[in-house]
Design an enzyme around this catalytic site. Sequence first.
Site, PDB file in Angstrom:
ATOM      1  N   ASN A   1       0.871  -1.167   0.000  1.00  0.00           N
ATOM      2  CA  ASN A   1       0.000   0.000   0.000  1.00  0.00           C
ATOM      3  C   ASN A   1       0.913   1.223   0.000  1.00  0.00           C
ATOM      4  O   ASN A   1       1.610   1.479   0.983  1.00  0.00           O
ATOM      5  CB  ASN A   1      -0.910  -0.012   1.232  1.00  0.00           C
ATOM      6  CG  ASN A   1      -1.825   1.192   1.306  1.00  0.00           C
ATOM      7  OD1 ASN A   1      -1.437   2.309   1.013  1.00  0.00           O
ATOM      8  ND2 ASN A   1      -3.056   0.970   1.743  1.00  0.00           N
TER       9      ASN A   1
ATOM     10  N   ASN B   1       0.066   4.401  -0.258  1.00  0.00           N
ATOM     11  CA  ASN B   1      -0.511   5.605   0.357  1.00  0.00           C
ATOM     12  C   ASN B   1      -0.196   6.845  -0.485  1.00  0.00           C
ATOM     13  O   ASN B   1       0.289   7.856   0.023  1.00  0.00           O
ATOM     14  CB  ASN B   1      -0.006   5.781   1.795  1.00  0.00           C
ATOM     15  CG  ASN B   1      -0.826   6.788   2.576  1.00  0.00           C
ATOM     16  OD1 ASN B   1      -1.922   7.168   2.167  1.00  0.00           O
ATOM     17  ND2 ASN B   1      -0.306   7.244   3.704  1.00  0.00           N
TER      18      ASN B   1
ATOM     19  N   ASP C   1      -3.852  -4.940   0.872  1.00  0.00           N
ATOM     20  CA  ASP C   1      -4.176  -4.414   2.194  1.00  0.00           C
ATOM     21  C   ASP C   1      -5.577  -4.899   2.547  1.00  0.00           C
ATOM     22  O   ASP C   1      -6.567  -4.417   2.006  1.00  0.00           O
ATOM     23  CB  ASP C   1      -4.104  -2.896   2.153  1.00  0.00           C
ATOM     24  CG  ASP C   1      -4.433  -2.238   3.477  1.00  0.00           C
ATOM     25  OD1 ASP C   1      -4.749  -2.961   4.439  1.00  0.00           O
ATOM     26  OD2 ASP C   1      -4.386  -0.991   3.535  1.00  0.00           O
TER      27      ASP C   1
ATOM     28  N   ASN D   1      -6.745  -4.860   5.685  1.00  0.00           N
ATOM     29  CA  ASN D   1      -7.244  -4.038   6.797  1.00  0.00           C
ATOM     30  C   ASN D   1      -7.811  -4.868   7.940  1.00  0.00           C
ATOM     31  O   ASN D   1      -8.761  -4.457   8.612  1.00  0.00           O
ATOM     32  CB  ASN D   1      -8.274  -3.014   6.308  1.00  0.00           C
ATOM     33  CG  ASN D   1      -7.635  -1.676   5.955  1.00  0.00           C
ATOM     34  OD1 ASN D   1      -6.839  -1.150   6.726  1.00  0.00           O
ATOM     35  ND2 ASN D   1      -7.965  -1.140   4.789  1.00  0.00           N
TER      36      ASN D   1
ATOM     37  N   ASP E   1       3.164   4.516   4.985  1.00  0.00           N
ATOM     38  CA  ASP E   1       2.941   4.005   6.333  1.00  0.00           C
ATOM     39  C   ASP E   1       2.855   2.480   6.350  1.00  0.00           C
ATOM     40  O   ASP E   1       2.751   1.875   7.419  1.00  0.00           O
ATOM     41  CB  ASP E   1       1.701   4.635   6.973  1.00  0.00           C
ATOM     42  CG  ASP E   1       0.463   4.572   6.090  1.00  0.00           C
ATOM     43  OD1 ASP E   1       0.586   4.237   4.895  1.00  0.00           O
ATOM     44  OD2 ASP E   1      -0.641   4.879   6.590  1.00  0.00           O
TER      45      ASP E   1
END
Length: 255
Positions: free
Chosen positions: A7, A9, A148, A150, A245
């Site tokens: 990811n 970001n 991702d 989550n 991140d």
Amino acid sequence: MKIITVNVNGIRAAEKKGFFDWLKKEDAEVVCLQEIKAQEDQLDERFYPKEYHCYYHPAEKKGYSGTAIFSKKKPNLVVKKTDWEDMNFEGRIIQADFDDLSVVSIYIHSGSSKQERQDLKMAFLTQRFMPHLKQLKANGKKVIFCGDVNIVHQKRDIKNFTGNKNRSGCLPEERAYLDELFDKVGFIDAFREINQEDGQYTWWSNRGQAWANNTGWRIDYQILTPNLKGTVKNTQIYKDQRFSDHAPLIMEYKF
């Protein structure tokens, strides 16, 4: 075969931090990206490395979500549209087919912003995605889902379990979903095929000293259909440089 998922970001932000220079050195066969946060008309040649065939699926909303796949070998087919219109609108999934193997870059919803998003996340996972996964298994398809998700799976996948067990990404029903996927349906958490250590994280909050203290979550996965069990050769969470991140999850396979 080496596959990287990360990811970023914001792919433009990651590029400024040296992501594409690093990617060239890694020399992976397939790269899966999530949260690109860009439209294709905002990306110049820097975002189409010549070593790869590059495919983007941006969200309709500018600066939001989006996925991509880079591959050295040209896919037989690239699929950006699914029957899930909300996933299409937010650019949350893209699939590349290589002969008998499919690689999917997927970005599962975060439910942290409000309850409505959490409800959408669980509805997608339980009512649409799980039946799809079971059908793939029944059809004998070979698929690697990279992205991702989550969700942390177990207590060892998050630094502060007690403080987060009632937060999106660590909720009992979310972790139970992964229990069912891995333990009952038989899909493979590729990272855990090789690495059983605690403290292996792929995401750290930008707040406080989370990175410095390794207060992280393991929410990025490469998930294999059951017929790919035993193909994992090596794994690494790359943390020598920070591009976002999230840390890149690197897997090598015996095919």
